[in-house]
Design a protein around this motif. Structure first.
Motif, mmCIF file in Angstrom:
data_model
loop_
_atom_site.group_PDB
_atom_site.id
_atom_site.type_symbol
_atom_site.label_atom_id
_atom_site.label_comp_id
_atom_site.label_asym_id
_atom_site.label_seq_id
_atom_site.Cartn_x
_atom_site.Cartn_y
_atom_site.Cartn_z
ATOM 1 N N ASN A 273 -40.987 6.897 28.216
ATOM 2 C CA ASN A 273 -39.955 6.896 27.164
ATOM 3 C C ASN A 273 -39.035 5.696 27.313
ATOM 4 O OD1 ASN A 273 -40.678 9.061 25.676
ATOM 5 N ND2 ASN A 273 -39.238 10.527 26.625
ATOM 6 N N ALA B 248 -38.487 2.693 24.792
ATOM 7 C CA ALA B 248 -37.171 2.381 24.238
ATOM 8 C C ALA B 248 -36.815 0.903 24.441
ATOM 9 C CB ALA B 248 -36.111 3.271 24.912
ATOM 10 N N ASP C 257 -32.427 3.257 31.665
ATOM 11 C CA ASP C 257 -33.049 2.065 31.056
ATOM 12 C C ASP C 257 -31.981 1.255 30.330
ATOM 13 O OD1 ASP C 257 -32.716 2.876 28.252
ATOM 14 O OD2 ASP C 257 -34.150 4.499 28.763
ATOM 15 N N GLY D 225 -30.447 3.394 23.701
ATOM 16 C CA GLY D 225 -29.747 4.683 23.911
ATOM 17 C C GLY D 225 -30.251 5.772 22.969
ATOM 18 N N TYR E 123 -39.375 16.853 18.232
ATOM 19 C CA TYR E 123 -38.361 15.873 17.811
ATOM 20 C C TYR E 123 -38.811 14.509 18.331
ATOM 21 C CZ TYR E 123 -34.177 13.030 17.683
ATOM 22 O OH TYR E 123 -33.300 12.000 17.459
ATOM 23 N N THR E 124 -39.006 13.604 17.397
ATOM 24 C CA THR E 124 -39.425 12.238 17.807
ATOM 25 C C THR E 124 -38.892 11.219 16.808
ATOM 26 O OG1 THR E 124 -41.295 10.812 18.351
ATOM 27 C CG2 THR E 124 -41.654 12.428 16.620
ATOM 28 N N THR E 125 -38.629 10.041 17.318
ATOM 29 C CA THR E 125 -38.228 8.959 16.420
ATOM 30 C C THR E 125 -39.345 7.926 16.344
ATOM 31 O OG1 THR E 125 -37.165 7.905 18.295
ATOM 32 C CG2 THR E 125 -35.746 9.190 16.836
ATOM 33 N N LYS E 126 -40.450 8.294 16.956
ATOM 34 C CA LYS E 126 -41.588 7.361 16.970
ATOM 35 C C LYS E 126 -42.535 7.724 15.850
ATOM 36 C CE LYS E 126 -40.796 7.237 21.856
ATOM 37 N NZ LYS E 126 -41.209 7.803 23.132
ATOM 38 N N GLY F 202 -46.139 8.933 19.496
ATOM 39 C CA GLY F 202 -45.162 10.021 19.620
ATOM 40 C C GLY F 202 -45.625 11.354 19.079
ATOM 41 N N MET F 203 -45.358 12.404 19.855
ATOM 42 C CA MET F 203 -45.628 13.758 19.394
ATOM 43 C C MET F 203 -44.365 14.611 19.413
ATOM 44 S SD MET F 203 -49.209 14.946 21.039
ATOM 45 C CE MET F 203 -49.012 16.653 20.611
ATOM 46 N N GLY F 204 -43.348 14.044 20.118
ATOM 47 C CA GLY F 204 -42.087 14.804 20.202
ATOM 48 C C GLY F 204 -42.177 15.979 21.155
ATOM 49 N N LEU G 168 -40.361 15.483 26.169
ATOM 50 C CA LEU G 168 -39.114 15.953 26.787
ATOM 51 C C LEU G 168 -39.034 17.474 26.819
ATOM 52 C CD1 LEU G 168 -36.349 13.409 25.718
ATOM 53 C CD2 LEU G 168 -37.394 13.762 27.959
#
Ligand code: ADP
Length: 596
Positions: A496, A500, A526, A530, A542-545, A552-554, A557
């Motif tokens: 992650n 990022a 990192d 942020g 939940y993913t922003t990818k 991304g699969m969210g 985490l």
């Protein structure tokens, strides 16, 4: 209480009847005794009077035979009169007679013990008439001198008709004086019911006959003398004649009346005995019985009341108990219903937990495969590179062997063997990683986990020109957990961070271990942009990818979150004040698991 009214009334009635019965019986018994005594007294009195009068009768009979008196009647001479009167006076004195006199056939006095006779006629008297009929004549009468009893005997010769009669007049009061002291009222009545002899003066010449007094009675005693008897009521009680006097005075209020016939003297002997003591004794006995009965009744009533009160209380308690039992039963039923619901809920929850666990395990596996997908390019490069090197080293070794340069060939072979070891390590890591883990929580060296993860990502870090700041502690850092699962968490955090920092000018990955007495903290920082929405990052999916791409699969985490929690630890993510994101994993140090 109302229930008791009728029994109480019935009891009172029974008590009243009982008392009345006792009174009646006691009164009757007492009267019986009184009556027996009274009868004796009466017969004694009658005998006394009869024998008293009998004396004078016999005297008259004896005198009638006296030759002097016969001579007097036959020849009326002064000498005979004088002699006769002497005889008569002597006789009267000796016998205690009031007077003794001789009547001629016409009823005129020819000689008397009193001397000077006044030629009075007694022709109308009953005793004279009877004597002239040849019978013994007796009668009682009263005159100016008082009451007297007359006994007349005919004077006659040898069956010839009577030529006169001799009369003896006897005093009545002489016999009465004996009875004066008697407390009972004793009297004698003639055939007309007139009292002639009595131990009470005031009774004399009183008549029991109400109103019309026969003419002959009036003649006999003179009309003015007869007065009605004292006012009284008569009643009968168990065969006894009871007289009640209302006037008071010398009469008792209640008296037992007894009668005895004295036929010889043609009188009725009567007695009035005071019944008050008998009545009082009967009343006392009745009152005593009533009192005893009432006391008994009262005790019975109190006991009954107590029993009723007790019964009522018991009934109330019973009803209360019943209500309580019903309520308890109802409540129990409700509770067991609720209990059943709860059990059902618990069962459902367990099932849900079970399903969740399975889902989580599936997700972990999915997450692993996803990470594997991400890493596969790097890994194939990783494996490819040593493979290529091994090929060229082995080819070179062949050439050196041909040339006889054994030292260089040996060096090549040892390089080949090193490469193969490295490849074996990579494959071992991958195998362990992809294995579905059900292993229990054990002691894991966190230091080694960080080393392995960095090694697995070595290629990518290098390609992206990331500066890795990792200050490994000198000794092993043992924590509670599962080695592969911890690796998975750390791989996730590292990849992650790398994602990022993509496209960032300054790329720094800082990994640190911090040891406190009660917990061990691993942080990954990192220098990326942020977190956008820090509160959502642990939500599944939940993913922003770009979704769908291998990127991304969210899930990374949220799976990591579940894993750390299953170790009894905690994972948090926040933005660093100097920029970038910091993820912290808190774990339980070995030896503190009981405390945790
Ligand atoms: P995925 O990586 O498949 O998107 P994750 O659950 O691992 O799923 O991460 C969820 C989201 O959290 C990411 O899409 C990203 O927006 C955010 N995130 C995670 N780590 C970081 C990080 N180090 N810096 C910035 N954002 C991050």
């Amino acid at each position: 209480m109302r229930k008791l009214i009728w029994p109480v009334i019935a009891f009172l009635l029974v008590t009243a009847m009982l008392s009345l019965g006792i009174w009646w019986w006691a009164y009757g018994t007492a009267l019986d005794r009184l009556s027996a005594r009274g009868q004796t007294e009466l017969s004694l009195a009658a005998d006394r009077l009869q024998s008293y009068l009998q004396r004078f009768r016999q005297l008259s009979v004896v005198l009638a035979d006296h030759p002097g008196l016969i001579a007097l009647l036959q020849e009326d001479s002064d000498q005979f009169v004088a002699e006769s009167e002497r005889l008569l006076l002597e006789t009267a004195d000796k016998t205690g007679s009031l007077e003794v006199f001789v009547l001629s056939a016409s009823g005129v006095v020819v000689a008397s013990s009193r001397g000077a006779y006044d030629g009075q006629s007694y022709a109308g008297t009953e005793y004279f008439r009877r004597a002239m009929n040849g019978a013994l004549g007796t009668s009682q009468s009263s005159d100016a001198q008082g009451r007297a009893f007359y006994a007349a005997a005919p004077i006659q010769r040898h069956g010839a008709p009577p030529i006169g009669a001799v009369v003896v007049k006897a005093d009545i009061e002489a016999v009465e004086t004996d009875w004066r002291a008697n407390p009972n009222i004793l009297y004698f009545t003639d055939r007309y019911g007139v009292v002639f002899v009595a131990n009470r003066f005031e009774l004399l010449f009183r008549s029991l006959a109400d109103g019309g007094i026969a003419q002959n009675v009036a003649q006999k005693y003179g009309p003015t003398k007869i007065t009605p008897f004292a006012a009284h009521d008569q009643s009968r009680l168990s065969g006894h004649d009871l007289w009640q006097f209302s006037g008071g005075g010398r009469f008792p209020t209640a008296a037992l009346h007894l009668v005895r016939h004295a036929p010889v003297i043609d009188l009725k002997a009567e007695i009035l005995i005071d019944a008050t003591p008998a009545r009082l004794s009967a009343l006392f006995q009745a009152a005593f019985a009533a009192a005893a009965s009432l006391v008994f009744g009262a005790v019975l009533l109190i006991l009954t009341q107590r029993r009723m009160a007790l019964g009522q209380r018991l009934r109330l308690e019973e009803r209360a108990n019943l209500e309580l039992e019903q309520r308890v039963a109802l409540r129990t039923e409700q509770l067991s219903g609720v209990n059943l619901d709860l059990r059902q809920q618990i069962k459902e929850r367990r099932e849900a937990e079970e399903a969740l666990k399975v889902a989580q395990q599936d997700l972990v596996q999915a997450g692993k495969l996803s990470a594997l997908g991400q890493m596969s390019a790097g890994i194939s490069h990783e494996l490819n590179q040593p493979l290529m090197a091994i090929r060229s080293f082995s080819e070179n070794a062949e050439a050196y062997l041909d040339r006889g340069d054994l030292a260089t060939a040996k060096n090549n072979l040892s390089r080949i063997s090193e490469m193969a070891r490295r490849m074996g390590r990579i494959i071992k890591n991958l195998r362990a990683f992809t294995r579905k883990e059900g292993e229990p929580i054990t002691n894991v060296d966190l230091n080694a986990v960080v080393g392995t993860v960095l090694e697995m990502n070595e290629k990518r870090l290098e390609e992206n020109a990331v500066t890795t700041l990792w200050n490994a502690p000198g000794e092993t850092v043992m924590v509670r957990g599962g080695e592969v699962r911890l690796q998975q968490v750390l791989i996730n955090l590292v990849s992650n961070a790398l994602d990022a920092m993509e496209g960032q000018p300054d790329k720094q990955l800082e990994i640190a271990i911090e040891q406190a007495p009660s917990l061990t903290r691993l942080s990954v920082r990192d220098t990326g942009p942020g977190l956008d929405e820090a509160e959502k990052i642990f939500d599944p999916f939940y993913t922003t990818k770009i979704v769908g791409a291998s990127e991304g699969m969210g899930l990374g985490l949220s799976i990591s979150y579940g894993i750390v929690q299953s170790f009894g630890g905690k994972i948090t993510g926040r933005n660093h004040p100097d920029g970038g994101a910091v993820f912290t994993v808190e774990l339980t140090p070995t030896g503190l698991e009981e405390a945790a």
